[in-house]
Design an enzyme around this catalytic site. Structure first.
Site, PDB file in Angstrom:
ATOM      1  N   HIS A   1      -1.077  -0.600  -9.733  1.00 21.68           N
ATOM      2  CA  HIS A   1      -1.697  -1.509  -8.743  1.00 21.68           C
ATOM      3  C   HIS A   1      -2.154  -2.819  -9.416  1.00 21.68           C
ATOM      4  O   HIS A   1      -3.345  -3.158  -9.400  1.00 21.68           O
ATOM      5  CB  HIS A   1      -2.880  -0.813  -8.056  1.00 21.68           C
ATOM      6  CG  HIS A   1      -3.220  -1.419  -6.720  1.00 21.68           C
ATOM      7  ND1 HIS A   1      -3.613  -0.675  -5.630  1.00 21.68           N
ATOM      8  CD2 HIS A   1      -3.243  -2.705  -6.287  1.00 21.68           C
ATOM      9  CE1 HIS A   1      -3.866  -1.469  -4.594  1.00 21.68           C
ATOM     10  NE2 HIS A   1      -3.637  -2.710  -4.984  1.00 21.68           N
TER      11      HIS A   1
ATOM     12  N   ARG B   1       0.853  -1.190   0.000  1.00 16.48           N
ATOM     13  CA  ARG B   1       0.000   0.000   0.000  1.00 16.48           C
ATOM     14  C   ARG B   1       0.885   1.234   0.000  1.00 16.48           C
ATOM     15  O   ARG B   1       1.882   1.301   0.746  1.00 16.48           O
ATOM     16  CB  ARG B   1      -0.887   0.035   1.258  1.00 16.48           C
ATOM     17  CG  ARG B   1      -2.061  -0.912   1.264  1.00 16.48           C
ATOM     18  CD  ARG B   1      -3.142  -0.538   0.238  1.00 16.48           C
ATOM     19  NE  ARG B   1      -4.288  -1.422   0.287  1.00 16.48           N
ATOM     20  CZ  ARG B   1      -4.437  -2.540  -0.437  1.00 16.48           C
ATOM     21  NH1 ARG B   1      -3.477  -2.904  -1.289  1.00 16.48           N
ATOM     22  NH2 ARG B   1      -5.521  -3.266  -0.330  1.00 16.48           N
TER      23      ARG B   1
ATOM     24  N   GLU C   1      -4.109   6.840  -4.967  1.00 12.35           N
ATOM     25  CA  GLU C   1      -4.431   6.242  -6.279  1.00 12.35           C
ATOM     26  C   GLU C   1      -5.774   6.760  -6.784  1.00 12.35           C
ATOM     27  O   GLU C   1      -6.689   6.933  -5.971  1.00 12.35           O
ATOM     28  CB  GLU C   1      -4.470   4.716  -6.138  1.00 12.35           C
ATOM     29  CG  GLU C   1      -3.107   4.160  -5.826  1.00 12.35           C
ATOM     30  CD  GLU C   1      -3.128   2.651  -5.540  1.00 12.35           C
ATOM     31  OE1 GLU C   1      -4.170   2.016  -5.766  1.00 12.35           O
ATOM     32  OE2 GLU C   1      -2.106   2.153  -5.079  1.00 12.35           O
TER      33      GLU C   1
END
Ligand code: DGY
Length: 303
Positions: free
Chosen positions: A268, A222, A250
């Protein structure tokens, strides 16, 4: 078939298992803007759950292992079960961590751009030299399922593996180090802890400064685990390199990173293989089916 349970899914999740949902409405979460007393199951991809709008909700089936944007305590207080998808995405995520390590260490993206821009005109023997991956020291932060999968892959590359985590375990996968020691001793550092209040900002400016000159930081966990601004500064200085699959805000990526040759960026995609994403949907649906049958969920979170 999941008869009788109305499911709201924030998108069509990949794979055939999704078609086993008998009564499913697919729409983005923003469309859930008024109370819905028909919805009993909710499928999200680590998105905040509008509990107030769903008075009859029984299960939140999270598509993904990380559930940091879901208020599990609030769900528990309302007797809403939360499930996630552990295990099925370990291999894909560990593969990506390795792909990033290799891409950064061997400067593959830079080399690809060089070829495409017709920059390659001399002999192979005169090109720039990257650092070798084999024989390096890899520091894994968080030796859970994904971190362990990374450690197993490291054996094939003759890497020396160190690991740091809250509890030291009896393992053949690597040597335990306190976090600061691991950062100072590793050529490559790969993050594999979940995002929690304890891990948010774990890799701050002070800890980034502990990394060796030329070290590579890989983040497939993360973005918020690292102080992103401090990381941008370290990367802009050229002192370290990074492979980043995740970001603090994001889908925003700090503009400064886009021009840097010492960073490889991906959107991601740790679990983004057909096989893994289909297995994640399978587990999401199996959890919903279990609740429908009155069975315990397969992979509940929050104990
Ligand atoms: C997860 O599962 O939490 C990932 O971030 C998506 O694969």
């Amino acid at each position: 078939m999941l008869a009788g349970v109305k499911v709201f899914a924030t998108r069509r999740y990949p794979g055939p298992a999704f078609d086993e949902l008998d009564d499913v409405e697919v729409a983005p979460l923003v469309q859930l803007d008024a109370p819905r007393d028909d919805v009993e199951g909710l499928i999200v991809a680590n998105e905040p759950v509008p509990l107030d709008l769903l008075p009859r909700l029984r299960i939140v089936a999270n598509f993904g292992v990380g559930f940091d944007r879901i208020d599990v305590a609030a769900c528990a207080a309302r007797d809403v079960v939360v499930t996630n998808t552990p295990g099925v995405l370990d291999a894909a995520t560990a593969d990506l961590a390795f792909a990033l390590m290799m891409a950064v260490r061997r400067e593959i993206v830079v080399a690809d751009r060089f070829v495409r821009s017709a920059g390659w005109s001399g002999s192979w023997s005169e090109g720039g030299l990257a650092e070798e991956l084999s024989g390096s020291t890899l520091g894994i932060i968080g030796l859970g399922r994904i971190g362990s999968a990374v450690a197993r892959r490291a054996r094939g590359f003759d890497l020396r593996v160190l690991y740091a985590q809250r509890r030291r375990t009896d393992t053949e996968l690597g040597e335990f180090r306190e976090l600061d020691e691991l950062l100072a001793e590793s050529d490559l550092v790969s993050l594999h802890v979940p995002l929690t209040p304890e891990t948010e900002g774990l890799i701050d400016a002070r800890r980034l400064a502990l990394l060796r000159d030329g070290a590579v930081l890989v983040n497939t966990a993360r973005g918020e685990i690292v102080d992103e601004q401090a990381l941008v500064s370290e990367l802009a200085s050229g002192r370290i390199s990074a492979g980043l699959d995740v970001f603090a805000h994001e889908p925003e990526v700090p503009a400064e990173l886009l021009e840097l040759p010492n960073v490889v960026l991906t959107p991601h995609i740790g679990s983004a293989t057909r096989q893994t994403r289909e297995a994640m949907t399978r587990l999401v649906v199996d959890n919903l089916l279990a609740i429908e049958r009155g069975d315990p969920p397969l992979t509940p979170v929050g104990g």
